[in-house]
Design a protein around this motif. Structure first.
Motif, short mmCIF file in Angstrom:
data_model
loop_
_atom_site.label_atom_id
_atom_site.label_comp_id
_atom_site.label_asym_id
_atom_site.label_seq_id
_atom_site.Cartn_x
_atom_site.Cartn_y
_atom_site.Cartn_z
N HIS A 154 0.85 -1.19 0.00
CA HIS A 154 0.00 0.00 0.00
C HIS A 154 0.89 1.24 0.00
O HIS A 154 2.06 1.18 0.39
CB HIS A 154 -0.88 0.04 1.26
CG HIS A 154 -1.93 -1.02 1.30
ND1 HIS A 154 -1.62 -2.36 1.49
CD2 HIS A 154 -3.28 -0.96 1.18
CE1 HIS A 154 -2.75 -3.07 1.49
NE2 HIS A 154 -3.76 -2.24 1.30
N PRO A 155 0.34 2.40 -0.41
CA PRO A 155 1.12 3.64 -0.27
C PRO A 155 1.39 3.94 1.21
O PRO A 155 0.53 3.69 2.05
CB PRO A 155 0.19 4.72 -0.86
CG PRO A 155 -0.81 3.96 -1.68
CD PRO A 155 -0.97 2.63 -1.01
N HIS A 156 2.59 4.42 1.51
CA HIS A 156 2.94 4.78 2.88
C HIS A 156 3.77 6.06 2.87
O HIS A 156 4.22 6.51 1.82
CB HIS A 156 3.75 3.67 3.55
CG HIS A 156 3.03 2.37 3.70
ND1 HIS A 156 1.85 2.25 4.41
CD2 HIS A 156 3.31 1.13 3.23
CE1 HIS A 156 1.45 0.99 4.36
NE2 HIS A 156 2.31 0.29 3.65
N SER A 157 3.99 6.58 4.08
CA SER A 157 4.85 7.76 4.20
C SER A 157 5.50 7.76 5.57
O SER A 157 5.23 6.87 6.40
CB SER A 157 4.04 9.05 4.02
OG SER A 157 3.22 9.28 5.17
N HIS A 198 5.17 8.65 12.04
CA HIS A 198 4.19 7.63 11.66
C HIS A 198 3.77 7.83 10.22
O HIS A 198 4.01 8.89 9.64
CB HIS A 198 2.97 7.67 12.60
CG HIS A 198 2.21 8.96 12.60
ND1 HIS A 198 1.23 9.26 11.67
CD2 HIS A 198 2.29 10.05 13.41
CE1 HIS A 198 0.74 10.47 11.93
NE2 HIS A 198 1.37 10.98 12.97
N CYS A 199 3.16 6.81 9.67
CA CYS A 199 2.63 6.90 8.32
C CYS A 199 1.42 7.81 8.32
O CYS A 199 0.63 7.83 9.28
CB CYS A 199 2.25 5.50 7.83
SG CYS A 199 1.56 5.48 6.17
N HIS A 200 1.27 8.61 7.26
CA HIS A 200 0.13 9.51 7.19
C HIS A 200 -0.73 9.22 5.96
O HIS A 200 -1.44 10.10 5.46
CB HIS A 200 0.60 10.97 7.21
CG HIS A 200 -0.31 11.87 7.98
ND1 HIS A 200 -1.63 12.09 7.63
CD2 HIS A 200 -0.11 12.61 9.10
CE1 HIS A 200 -2.18 12.94 8.49
NE2 HIS A 200 -1.29 13.26 9.40
N ALA A 201 -0.66 7.97 5.46
CA ALA A 201 -1.54 7.57 4.36
C ALA A 201 -2.96 7.39 4.89
O ALA A 201 -3.17 7.17 6.09
CB ALA A 201 -1.03 6.28 3.72
N LEU A 202 -3.91 7.47 3.99
CA LEU A 202 -5.31 7.33 4.37
C LEU A 202 -5.80 5.91 4.06
O LEU A 202 -5.38 5.32 3.07
CB LEU A 202 -6.15 8.37 3.62
CG LEU A 202 -5.74 9.82 3.89
CD1 LEU A 202 -6.56 10.76 3.01
CD2 LEU A 202 -5.91 10.17 5.36
N ARG A 206 -6.10 3.32 10.09
CA ARG A 206 -5.73 1.95 9.68
C ARG A 206 -4.22 1.85 9.54
O ARG A 206 -3.60 0.90 10.03
CB ARG A 206 -6.43 1.58 8.37
CG ARG A 206 -6.11 0.15 7.97
CD ARG A 206 -7.02 -0.38 6.88
NE ARG A 206 -6.81 -1.81 6.71
CZ ARG A 206 -6.60 -2.39 5.53
NH1 ARG A 206 -6.59 -1.68 4.42
NH2 ARG A 206 -6.42 -3.69 5.46
N HIS A 207 -3.62 2.83 8.88
CA HIS A 207 -2.16 2.76 8.69
C HIS A 207 -1.43 2.85 10.03
O HIS A 207 -0.40 2.23 10.23
CB HIS A 207 -1.70 3.87 7.74
CG HIS A 207 -2.00 3.54 6.30
ND1 HIS A 207 -1.02 3.19 5.41
CD2 HIS A 207 -3.17 3.48 5.63
CE1 HIS A 207 -1.57 2.94 4.23
NE2 HIS A 207 -2.88 3.12 4.33
N LEU A 208 -1.98 3.62 10.94
CA LEU A 208 -1.34 3.73 12.25
C LEU A 208 -1.46 2.42 13.02
O LEU A 208 -0.46 1.88 13.50
CB LEU A 208 -2.00 4.87 13.05
CG LEU A 208 -1.24 6.19 12.99
CD1 LEU A 208 -2.13 7.33 13.45
CD2 LEU A 208 0.01 6.12 13.87
N GLY A 211 0.78 -0.68 12.56
CA GLY A 211 2.14 -0.77 13.08
C GLY A 211 3.11 0.27 12.53
O GLY A 211 4.31 0.17 12.79
N MET A 212 2.60 1.25 11.80
CA MET A 212 3.51 2.19 11.15
C MET A 212 3.76 3.42 12.01
O MET A 212 3.18 4.50 11.80
CB MET A 212 2.95 2.59 9.78
CG MET A 212 2.70 1.35 8.91
SD MET A 212 2.82 1.68 7.16
CE MET A 212 4.58 1.83 6.93
N TYR A 213 4.64 3.23 13.00
CA TYR A 213 4.99 4.32 13.92
C TYR A 213 6.30 3.98 14.61
O TYR A 213 6.73 2.82 14.63
CB TYR A 213 3.89 4.54 14.96
CG TYR A 213 3.35 3.24 15.54
CD1 TYR A 213 4.09 2.49 16.45
CD2 TYR A 213 2.11 2.75 15.15
CE1 TYR A 213 3.61 1.29 16.95
CE2 TYR A 213 1.62 1.54 15.64
CZ TYR A 213 2.38 0.83 16.55
OH TYR A 213 1.91 -0.37 17.05
CU LIG Z 1 0.96 3.55 5.76
#
Ligand SMILES: [Cu+2]
Length: 377
Positions: A154-157, A198-202, A206-208, A211-213
């Motif tokens: 998925h897209p992430h940041s 953390h990831c700020h994708a929409l 859900r992205h948070l 585990g994206m932190y």
């Molecule tokens: Cu993400």
């Protein structure tokens, strides 16, 4: 285990997940685990086999322990919560033409199944294969370069809580990275403090919660704070003053294992009850500093309560004098963080508990022990 009435079909109550962990002793958690493994999407029908927890012979013993049964395979996960406490990622360091320090971090997003409690597998999205992601640590004024590659589905940041330009904010349109792509974030390390990324994708929650932190710590530069140079030095990783301290990072997180918008497993550094099973050793004479970050989703408030002791607190870590003095409990809303400082130097040795005062979180995994020991040679 008093609440063993069957939940509505297709909805797994939080209590029953804990029951599943405890039921592992009876071998009845297998069906539940299988259901959880497949639950990357809308909540599916979940086996009610876990209700057989009521068949645990020693009912009172189950209450008394209040812990998961069995062990998480840390080797398989590729990370160990005890090692994570002191695992600082300081990047590769070089010097810019103007003499400033450049720190370069390399971060890769990847999908990965991780074990968050014995037998409970969570389909995570990770930074560098771990949850929380690496604890990035720099010194105030460093130039930071974060090379971010997305090997996930998925897209992430990477969105940093710090001071930086709009282009480096890690939101849609500014540093969002599609699968197979790469982006380089670059900015100065400021302000000093205990921050996070953390990831700020929409959709963001859900992205948070996947585990994206991770923690993002900026140590104060003592030369910039002559009025509190000694305190600043004590927070500067590797300095003589700093080496007297026992520093730990705890990222308070939680997992929605059946995707019903509520958390079923709570922890600091991911694994339920990890610091109950492996208490954190504290040398009595040395002060303790905890970098505490709250990244749970779905529950607005988390907290940290220290037993038999009080601590000073630095909200967001951006001051060198405490924002709260002599407290034994602080609360943190989502993405709030801070630094705790305390000592057990006048205590007897032994096991001292810490946990949030949301009792439900404690029962579902977020609780641990400090093992205060005499000085070691
Ligand atoms: Cu993400």
């Amino acid at each position: 285990m008093a609440q063993m009435t069957a939940p509505p079909r297709g909805r797994l109550s939080r209590r029953l997940v804990l029951a599943g962990g405890l039921a592992a002793a009876g071998g009845s958690a297998v069906g539940a685990t299988g259901a959880l493994r497949a639950a990357d999407g809308p909540a599916k029908s979940v086996s009610l086999d876990m209700c057989t927890v009521s068949s645990i012979p020693d009912h009172s013993a189950a209450h008394g322990a209040m812990m998961t049964v069995g062990d998480v395979d840390y080797a398989r996960n590729g990370f160990d919560p005890t090692a994570m406490l002191t695992d600082w990622e300081t990047g590769s360091v070089s010097t810019l033409p103007d003499g400033r320090t450049l720190r370069t971090f390399e971060i890769t997003a990847e999908d990965k199944e991780i074990e968050i409690a014995p037998g409970i597998i969570f389909p995570a999205w990770t930074y560098n294969g771990r949850v929380p992601g690496p604890t990035l640590r720099a010194t105030e004024g460093d130039r930071l370069r974060i090379v971010f590659r997305n090997s996930g589905s998925h897209p992430h940041s990477m969105h940093f809580h710090g001071i930086h330009s709009a282009r480096m904010d890690g939101i849609p349109g500014a540093g969002m990275v599609g699968p197979g792509e790469e982006f380089v974030y670059e900015f100065d390390a400021r302000p000093f403090g205990c921050h996070l990324y953390h990831c700020h994708a929409l959709p963001l929650k859900r992205h948070l919660h996947k585990g994206m932190y991770g923690a993002f710590i900026v140590d104060p530069d003592p030369a910039r704070h002559p009025e509190h140079a000694e305190i600043a030095s004590s927070r500067l990783l590797g300095s003589a003053e700093n080496q007297h301290w026992q520093e730990l990072v705890m990222v308070m997180n939680a997992f929605d294992t059946n995707f019903d918008g509520e958390n079923e497993v709570y922890a600091a550094n991911t694994v339920a009850h990890c610091y109950m099973k492996s208490p954190i050793r504290i040398v009595r004479s040395r002060p303790v500093r905890i970098y505490l970050v709250n990244v749970i989703e779905f529950d607005p408030i988390n907290s940290f309560h220290l037993h038999a002791n009080f601590f000073d607190y630095f909200d967001q870590g951006t001051t060198l004098t405490p924002t709260l003095k002599t407290v034994d409990l602080i609360i943190q809303c989502q993405a709030q963080r801070g630094i705790l400082e305390f000592t057990y130097k006048d205590h007897e040795t032994g096991l001292y508990m810490f946990h949030p005062h949301q009792s439900e979180f404690t029962e579902l995994g977020w609780v641990g022990m400090f093992d205060v020991v005499e000085d070691v040679a």
